[in-house]
Write an enzyme that holds these catalytic residues in place. Structure first.
Site, PDB file in Angstrom:
ATOM      1  CE  LYS B 187      19.330  14.705  -8.950  1.00  0.00           C
ATOM      2  NZ  LYS B 187      18.025  15.135  -8.403  1.00  0.00           N
ATOM      3  CD  GLU B 261      19.982  -1.596  -5.446  1.00  0.00           C
ATOM      4  OE1 GLU B 261      18.974  -2.230  -5.817  1.00  0.00           O
ATOM      5  OE2 GLU B 261      20.967  -2.124  -4.907  1.00  0.00           O
ATOM      6  CB  CYS B 295      12.051   0.221  -5.742  1.00  0.00           C
ATOM      7  SG  CYS B 295      13.224   0.050  -4.410  1.00  0.00           S
ATOM      8  CD  GLU B 392       8.513   0.678  -9.730  1.00  0.00           C
ATOM      9  OE1 GLU B 392       9.153   1.328 -10.566  1.00  0.00           O
ATOM     10  OE2 GLU B 392       8.995   0.294  -8.646  1.00  0.00           O
TER      11      GLU B 392
END
Lengths: 327, 485
Positions: B187, B261, B295, B392
């Site tokens: 997906k 991850e 990331c 983040e």
């Protein structure tokens, strides 16, 4: 600036009471190091800027106006030098709007010929001196050599540094020679001071750290320009080396407020190469350096390609090298 | 004629790619309509224009995709020899290279990243991942895996990937899964589905057996249906830490395997003996690459106090030369923010940074009127307690902190819930190694940042997830110990 003032300014910058070899060494080796991989990657990235149409037209004209049209052969004749000067005066007879080059660069004994041919056109005469290209002569010989050129009417002096002294760590000798030559450049009471371009011969300095140190040493000793190469040693001007030198003049300006010019010489033959250099100037030192006063190309064949590309932009057709005079 | 060096626009042509007005789901080797006919639009974030309508897969569609994958696994792909599987992977890799320009243009249109990056980084690396894993397909027994000499596939893998590197993350997921003999249902993110759908066409072009790769488009609900499906043997997820935690909760207690991850807040440590000009370049590529939608971005700059002012000055000067704007222009360095939602999140965190007392500086660049944009930004006077030092941001925003000693640098770098990446800048090799040994981060770059290679494992510590992708370590995540007969 006399040799004494160069020394005293250097002492001030270094914050030392005596300009010894050791104090120079401590200072030059205290400059931030250069990472080879990173510097080459940055230069490669700058080389990928895509330059089109109006920007390209501007870049070509600017590059032409920055050229030191050069002939440095043992076989040079007065006739050849006169031909070169004629081309400098009228680079493209088909299009009088073509800018003129910045200077004609010749050996010492041809300065008079070039001076006469160029007259009061505003195009400078540059002379290579100080036992060019090796620099292997005593200081009095180098100074006499320079004096000769200045007396014959040279507007600009391209001197070579003593690479042997530099590589052996004898920075004081290199400093003194540059400062002494600079003083000779100011010695003609009838003329404006000759501009001093200091050739580092980066191909013989071997590392980027050395290129950075030599650039700072030359600026410290009073160079008006720092120049990559004589054109007699390979590699000559490479984009990473020019990048390091541009960083040096940028940082020198931040430190002292003064601007120093940069001249890559040798091996730049195509418009594409010249444009890569201009991009690097623009994004490293900044747009203030994008004039012939602060950036030059030492080249003989570059002009031919620039003129061909210029004709192509103007007419839409690529005419070929027979439509540009050779020299 | 311009008076200075203003680069004229150098736009890449979009004529090399055909975008259909609508797309179905890729199930069992064919494009099919979703069971309930639902769809959503995908837009170009640089302009806001609609690019296409994409089918939204419901639970029934996900079920059909998983059944197709199971059938393909049992009947064709599982029994096939590694050498045969490798041929298909090599074929896919070559087609990706042949159609690289088409993929790069489509990725930039759908994602907003500069064409320079999709052309020079995303697509070549995606092809490299297929080439690399193709080579492993018939050599798994010799890979020295902890599963022993008979590594066996797991079965049907459900994979959910993010929007920051759409095709590259697809390659990271699909290449090792197929090389090890699994089949997949993938997906893509709802804002960037188009290159995955073009990849479906590549699977057809490569004559990949039907059902080996299935692609179901949709948003969170589609991903949830996939993770909850009882016939999926493993879930591989790349995305936010919050969603990763939800997935871990969903899967807890089932037989499914999981690799995650997740997010990061990478420390980029600059010592005073570093090559400063090159470190500045590394800081720029660490945080402004891909608009900071990375990331493993180096979003926390830890710089030694004695050179901090100099580094920040140089950084500001360098940011002044970054070109922000049309991602299709070959000279663009920083493109569009991927979505209105992401732009709102970045804006909110930056406002929090200002409110908490950090000093904001943004590059003086003109931003386009349409689309989603954020100027490259630096925060100084940041302390560990500030949100911009801890959370983040996933955007072009750098937080600068200082340190005095190597021990303090390491302590500050490790003082985060995350542990994905870090960078070290020093001219002294022993200092680089000393620091790297002490950093709790999955990847540590020395005198470089954001360098990727299929042979090098990638993954996190702590809230940055578990499991590794790429390299031999990445193969482990897709195999079990087989029978020894």
């Amino acid at each position: 600036m006399s040799a004494t003032t160069a020394t005293s300014q250097a002492r001030d910058l270094l914050g030392v009471s005596a300009l010894s070899n050791r104090s120079l060494r401590t200072w030059l080796h205290g400059l931030p190091p250069v990472d080879q991989v990173g510097a080459e990657a940055r230069a490669a990235a700058l080389g990928t800027r895509s330059i089109k149409t109006t920007s390209k037209a501007w870049a070509i004209d600017t590059a032409i106006s920055m050229i030191d049209l050069t002939t440095l052969e043992g076989s040079d004749t007065p006739g050849k030098v006169r031909n070169l000067c004629a081309k400098a005066l009228l680079p493209d007879r088909a299009d009088p709007s073509t800018p003129r080059v910045a200077a004609v660069c010749v050996y010492n004994d041809m300065v008079g010929v070039a001076r006469e041919a160029l007259g009061d056109s505003g195009i400078n005469v540059a002379a290579v001196s100080t036992a060019f290209p090796s620099g292997r002569a005593s200081l009095p010989v180098k100074l006499l050599d320079t004096q000769d050129a200045v007396a014959a009417g040279a507007d600009e002096i391209d001197m070579v540094i003593d690479r042997g002294a530099f590589l052996s760590g004898d920075y004081r000798t290199v400093f003194d020679q540059i400062a002494a030559v600079k003083e000779v450049c100011r010695s003609n009471p009838d003329r404006a001071d000759a501009h001093l371009k200091v050739i580092l011969e980066t191909g013989e300095l071997a590392t980027y750290d050395n290129v950075r140190r030599a650039s700072w040493l030359a600026m410290l000793a009073g160079a008006d320009f720092i120049k990559t190469s004589t054109g007699k040693i390979s590699p000559a001007a490479t984009l990473p080396v020019v990048l390091i030198m541009l960083e040096a003049v940028r940082d020198w300006r931040a430190l002292t407020g003064a601007m120093v010019g940069v001249k890559p010489a040798g091996g730049i033959r195509t418009t594409k190469d010249a444009v890569k250099h201009l991009v690097t100037v623009n994004e490293t030192a900044g747009p203030d350096w994008l004039t012939p006063q602060w950036f030059r190309f030492g080249a003989s064949s570059l002009l031919t390609d620039l003129l061909l590309q210029r004709q192509k932009l103007r007419t839409g057709a690529y005419s070929g090298s027979d439509y540009v005079t050779e020299d | 004629m311009p008076t200075g060096f203003e680069y004229a626009p150098a736009p890449e042509s979009r004529a090399v790619v055909d975008i259909a007005s609508s797309y179905g789901l890729f199930v069992g080797g064919e494009f099919v309509d979703p069971a309930d006919g639902a769809s959503f639009k995908t837009v170009n974030p640089a302009t806001g224009e609609r690019l296409s309508d994409v089918a939204e897969a419901g639970a029934a569609d996900v079920d059909a995709a998983v059944r197709a994958a199971r059938r393909a696994y049992t009947q064709v792909w599982g029994p096939m020899s590694g050498a045969e599987r490798g041929k298909y992977l090599f074929r896919i890799a070559r087609i990706l290279q042949e159609r690289a320009r088409e993929f790069a243009v489509l990725e930039t249109l759908d994602n907003g990243k500069p064409i320079k990056e999709s052309r020079d980084v995303d697509i070549p690396l995606a092809a490299a991942h297929f080439f690399y894993h193709a080579g492993w397909a018939d050599k798994l027994e010799y890979a020295g895996l902890t599963t022993g000499a008979r590594p066996a596939p797991l079965g049907v893998i459900g994979q959910v990937i993010p929007w920051n590197f759409p095709l590259l993350m697809l390659a990271w997921k699909i290449a090792p899964a197929l090389a090890t003999g699994n089949t997949v249902v993938l997906k893509p993110a709802e804002t960037t589905p188009l290159t995955a759908l073009l990849f479906a066409q590549v699977c057809q072009q490569a004559d990949l057996p039907a059902g080996v790769v299935n692609i179901v488009t949709g948003a969170g609900a589609t991903g949830q249906a996939l993770t909850e499906h009882p016939d999926v043997d493993k879930i591989a997820f790349t995305g936010s830490t919050d969603v990763g935690k939800q997935i871990a909760r969903t899967i807890a207690g089932t037989r499914k395997r999981l690799t995650l991850e997740l997010g990061g807040k990478g420390a980029n440590i600059v010592y005073d003996d570093a090559a400063i000009d090159q470190a500045v370049e590394g800081i720029v590529s660490g945080i402004y690459f891909n608009q900071g939608h990375v990331c493993c971005a180096g979003s926390r700059l830890l710089v030694q106090e004695s050179v901090a002012d100099d580094v920040v000055r140089r950084l500001q000067r360098r940011l002044g030369t970054l070109r922000v704007g049309d991602p299709m222009d070959k000279n663009t360095d920083v493109g569009a923010i991927n979505s209105a939602e992401q732009l709102a999140r970045i804006t909110a965190l930056v406002e929090a940074g200002e409110a908490e007392g950090a000093t904001r500086w943004s590059a003086p660049c003109e931003l386009p009127d349409r689309g989603y944009w954020f100027a490259p930004t630096i925060f100084t006077d940041v302390s560990q307690a500030h949100r911009v030092a801890q959370e983040e941001i996933f955007g072009p925003v750098l937080s600068v902190l200082t340190f005095r000693t190597p021990a303090e640098a390491v302590a500050k770098a490790n003082n985060t819930p995350y542990g994905l990446s870090a960078g070290i800048w020093s001219d002294k090799g022993s200092r680089v190694l000393w620091t790297a040994d002490r950093l709790r981060a999955g990847v540590v770059w020395a005198n470089s940042f954001n360098k990727f290679d299929p042979t090098s494992p990638f993954g996190g510590y702590k809230e940055s997830g578990y499991g590794r992708e790429a390299g031999r370590h990445g193969l482990e995540a897709y195999v079990a110990a087989g029978s020894e007969d």
